[in-house]
Design an enzyme around this catalytic site. Structure first.
Site, short mmCIF file in Angstrom:
data_model
loop_
_atom_site.label_atom_id
_atom_site.label_comp_id
_atom_site.label_asym_id
_atom_site.label_seq_id
_atom_site.Cartn_x
_atom_site.Cartn_y
_atom_site.Cartn_z
N SER A 129 0.87 -1.14 0.03
CA SER A 129 -0.02 0.02 0.07
C SER A 129 0.94 1.24 0.03
CB SER A 129 -0.90 -0.02 1.30
OG SER A 129 -1.33 1.29 1.33
N TYR A 134 -2.33 -1.08 11.11
CA TYR A 134 -2.51 -1.55 9.51
C TYR A 134 -1.00 -1.26 8.77
CZ TYR A 134 -3.73 -1.84 4.83
OH TYR A 134 -3.77 -2.23 3.59
N LYS A 171 1.82 -3.48 6.93
CA LYS A 171 2.36 -3.54 5.52
C LYS A 171 3.84 -3.53 5.52
CE LYS A 171 -1.65 -4.35 3.47
NZ LYS A 171 -1.82 -5.85 2.98
N PHE A 182 -2.15 2.75 -4.71
CA PHE A 182 -2.63 4.01 -4.16
C PHE A 182 -3.97 3.72 -3.73
CE2 PHE A 182 1.20 6.70 -4.22
CZ PHE A 182 1.99 5.77 -4.47
N ASN A 183 -4.95 4.70 -4.37
CA ASN A 183 -6.44 4.60 -3.74
C ASN A 183 -7.40 3.78 -4.44
OD1 ASN A 183 -5.14 6.52 -2.12
ND2 ASN A 183 -7.11 6.71 -1.14
N ASP A 220 -4.63 11.90 8.60
CA ASP A 220 -4.80 11.93 7.18
C ASP A 220 -3.42 12.76 6.63
OD1 ASP A 220 -6.94 10.50 6.30
OD2 ASP A 220 -8.08 12.27 6.04
P1 NAD Z 1 -11.32 -6.90 1.36
O1 NAD Z 1 -11.28 -6.78 2.52
O2 NAD Z 1 -12.25 -6.84 0.14
O3 NAD Z 1 -10.45 -8.40 0.72
C1 NAD Z 1 -9.73 -9.04 1.50
C2 NAD Z 1 -10.20 -10.49 1.43
O4 NAD Z 1 -9.52 -11.35 2.32
C3 NAD Z 1 -11.77 -10.66 2.05
O5 NAD Z 1 -12.29 -11.34 1.18
C4 NAD Z 1 -11.65 -11.31 3.33
O6 NAD Z 1 -12.72 -12.22 3.53
C5 NAD Z 1 -10.37 -12.23 3.03
N1 NAD Z 1 -9.78 -12.72 4.29
C6 NAD Z 1 -9.04 -11.62 5.14
N2 NAD Z 1 -8.40 -12.37 6.30
C7 NAD Z 1 -8.22 -13.54 5.60
C8 NAD Z 1 -7.63 -14.77 6.33
N3 NAD Z 1 -6.83 -14.77 7.34
N4 NAD Z 1 -7.84 -15.86 5.75
C9 NAD Z 1 -8.52 -16.05 4.22
N5 NAD Z 1 -9.16 -14.97 3.96
C10 NAD Z 1 -9.10 -13.65 4.57
O7 NAD Z 1 -9.84 -6.07 0.89
P2 NAD Z 1 -9.37 -5.31 -0.60
O8 NAD Z 1 -9.77 -3.88 -0.63
O9 NAD Z 1 -9.62 -6.09 -1.66
O10 NAD Z 1 -8.06 -5.45 -0.41
C11 NAD Z 1 -7.03 -6.59 -0.63
C12 NAD Z 1 -5.43 -6.48 -0.35
O11 NAD Z 1 -5.03 -5.19 -0.88
C13 NAD Z 1 -5.36 -6.14 1.17
O12 NAD Z 1 -4.02 -6.71 1.57
C14 NAD Z 1 -5.25 -4.97 1.63
O13 NAD Z 1 -4.46 -4.43 2.70
C15 NAD Z 1 -4.44 -4.15 0.30
N6 NAD Z 1 -4.64 -2.96 0.16
C16 NAD Z 1 -6.04 -2.38 -0.17
C17 NAD Z 1 -6.16 -0.98 -0.47
C18 NAD Z 1 -7.62 -0.43 -0.58
O14 NAD Z 1 -7.71 0.70 -0.58
N7 NAD Z 1 -8.78 -1.34 -0.92
C19 NAD Z 1 -5.19 -0.08 -0.68
C20 NAD Z 1 -4.00 -0.79 -0.70
C21 NAD Z 1 -3.81 -1.93 -0.21
C1 WQD Z 2 -9.47 9.72 0.81
C2 WQD Z 2 -9.67 11.10 1.13
C3 WQD Z 2 -9.91 11.67 3.21
C4 WQD Z 2 -14.14 10.04 3.67
C5 WQD Z 2 -6.85 4.65 2.86
C6 WQD Z 2 -5.86 4.00 3.65
C7 WQD Z 2 -4.57 3.64 2.97
C8 WQD Z 2 -5.05 2.91 1.69
C9 WQD Z 2 -6.12 3.45 0.97
C10 WQD Z 2 -5.13 0.53 2.20
C11 WQD Z 2 -8.98 11.49 2.24
C12 WQD Z 2 -11.11 12.04 2.37
C13 WQD Z 2 -12.78 10.26 3.11
C14 WQD Z 2 -14.95 10.86 3.81
C15 WQD Z 2 -13.47 12.57 3.20
N1 WQD Z 2 -5.75 1.32 1.96
N2 WQD Z 2 -12.55 11.62 2.88
N3 WQD Z 2 -14.67 12.03 3.55
O1 WQD Z 2 -7.11 7.65 3.62
O2 WQD Z 2 -6.54 8.07 1.47
O3 WQD Z 2 -6.26 5.75 2.40
O4 WQD Z 2 -7.38 3.76 1.66
O5 WQD Z 2 -3.98 0.28 2.21
O6 WQD Z 2 -3.88 3.03 3.58
O7 WQD Z 2 -5.48 4.82 4.84
O8 WQD Z 2 -8.24 6.87 1.48
O9 WQD Z 2 -10.74 6.89 0.75
O10 WQD Z 2 -10.35 6.84 3.25
O11 WQD Z 2 -9.86 8.83 1.93
O12 WQD Z 2 -13.32 13.74 2.94
O13 WQD Z 2 -15.97 10.31 4.30
O14 WQD Z 2 -10.96 11.44 1.21
O15 WQD Z 2 -9.85 12.59 4.32
O16 WQD Z 2 -8.42 12.93 1.96
P1 WQD Z 2 -7.22 7.35 2.26
P2 WQD Z 2 -9.93 7.44 2.09
#
Ligand code: NAD
Ligand code: WQD
Length: 341
Positions: A126, A151, A155, A180-181, A300
């Protein structure tokens, strides 16, 4: 046809990646404990691809169940590891749960890879590992900053554990993908993001507000040092992100990368402010979005966006989909989930 085991394959990013893997000719085995997903996601995957992938409902921390799965589905060529707990705020409340699932999870996975002679891994990292960077855009050489949440810490720890395991054993290769996001949903509206409870992330909150489930969006801060005062992020379409995993997998399996471990940023390279995103959503969908400005959200960062030129050069990948299209896909998915015409 290479066989790929996808942990967390029924989750948001995992399900979109499974679709792209199947459509690229890979055989997929999904492992998920359904802690943050629904089994019905399988129907969406089958409906889009015409293929029902193998699914094993198990917790990756359960060594016996995970080993049985690997024995049953031998021989697995590579693993994409999405399974993790991902809510930043919750990780502060339940830190030990996060360390157990994310950190113990990767140790278990790497140990079983060695025991089962599986040599290739793609790991979901991430942009959170960079914190507030010293310069923008962020490339992969930017230093990691101390994590601001358990969290984020998990990572960084997982990245270090993978790196150390490769140094110790030299018997596998890994690609760390720093997302990223991620936002949006599959254009078919058959799979998408399914947040439980009140969404923490911006786009699900936007679409739920547009659907009338939330009264109004709170914009967290308009006093940042940015052109309109709201915070800036790099929002990447989940389908573009999923396609990057296919490119990374092709590279891993072809052993084109001479290095045992590589890191790629996956973003668009464009920073978008919260207020810009809100306006783009309204333009893309024609839906009025009630919002109010409130104070900054604790923890943030001000502005974050990626330099993804390394991924472009080495993987031949770029995020191409315009934000209007991406936000329309998120809205179509929300409408489908809520039964809105
Ligand atoms: P998500 O929660 O939608 O998907 C994760 C899946 O893993 C879920 O289906 C959950 O049921 C399963 N899971 C969790 N723990 C488990 C375990 N112990 N055994 C088996 N299954 C398990 O999340 P996502 O948004 O799809 O994220 C996927 C990956 O990407 C994660 O590692 C997350 O940290 C990373 N990531 C996500 C974002 C984001 O913003 N969504 C950003 C950066 C990194
Ligand atoms: C985006 C922007 C908020 C909600 C998170 C995790 C990061 C990664 C991606 C996993 C920010 C603003 C949000 C709301 C708002 N995940 N916001 N009103 O915080 O950039 O990143 O997800 O690895 O680790 O921290 O994403 O979607 O929460 O926020 O104004 O109700 O929107 O302040 O500027 P973020 P986000």
């Amino acid at each position: 046809m290479a066989k790929i085991l996808v942990t967390g394959g029924l989750g948001y990013i995992g399900s979109h990646t499974v679709v792209e893997l199947i459509q690229s000719g890979y055989e997929v085995v999904i492992v998920d404990n359904l802690s943050n997903s629904e089994k019905t996601v399988l129907d969406g995957i089958e409906s889009i691809t015409g293929v029902l992938p193998a699914f094993e409902e198990l917790d990756i921390c359960d060594e016996k169940a995970f080993q049985n799965c690997m024995t049953k589905h031998a021989k697995i060529d590579a693993i994409i590891h999405f399974a993790a707990s991902k809510a930043v705020g919750e990780s502060i409340e339940k830190s030990l749960d996060y360390y157990r699932n994310n950190v113990f999870g990767i140790i278990q996975l790497l140990s079983l890879m060695r025991n089962n002679n599986i040599k290739h891994l793609i790991f979901s990292s991430s942009c959170t590992v960079y914190g507030q960077p010293d310069k923008l855009p962020i490339d992969e050489t930017a230093p990691r900053k101390p994590a601001t949440s358990p969290y984020g810490n998990t990572k960084q720890m997982c990245e270090d554990i993978i790196t150390d395991a490769i140094t110790s054993y030299h018997d596998f290769t890994a690609i760390l993908l720093r997302y990223f996001n991620p936002i949006g949903a599959h254009p078919s509206a058959k799979i998408g993001e399914l947040p439980k409870g009140v969404p923490n992330n911006l786009v699900p909150y936007v679409t739920q507000t547009a659907a009338g489930i939330r009264k109004e969006l709170s914009v967290f801060g308009d006093d940042y040092n940015t052109p309109d005062g709201s915070a800036i992020r790099d929002y990447i379409y989940v389908v573009d992100l999923a396609k990057a995993h296919v490119k990374a997998m092709q590279r891993l399996l072809a052993c084109e990368n001479k290095k045992e471990i590589e890191i790629f940023n996956l973003g668009t390279g464009n920073g978008v402010s919260v207020l810009e995103l809100v306006k783009t959503f309204m333009n893309a969908t024609g839906v009025n979005l009630p919002y109010k400005i409130v104070g900054r959200r604790a923890g943030d960062t001000e502005e974050v966006w990626a330099d993804s030129s390394f991924a472009e050069k080495e993987l031949g990948w770029t995020a191409k989909t315009p934000l209007t299209e991406v936000l329309a896909s998120a809205w179509n998915w929300e409408k489908k989930v809520r039964g809105i015409k």
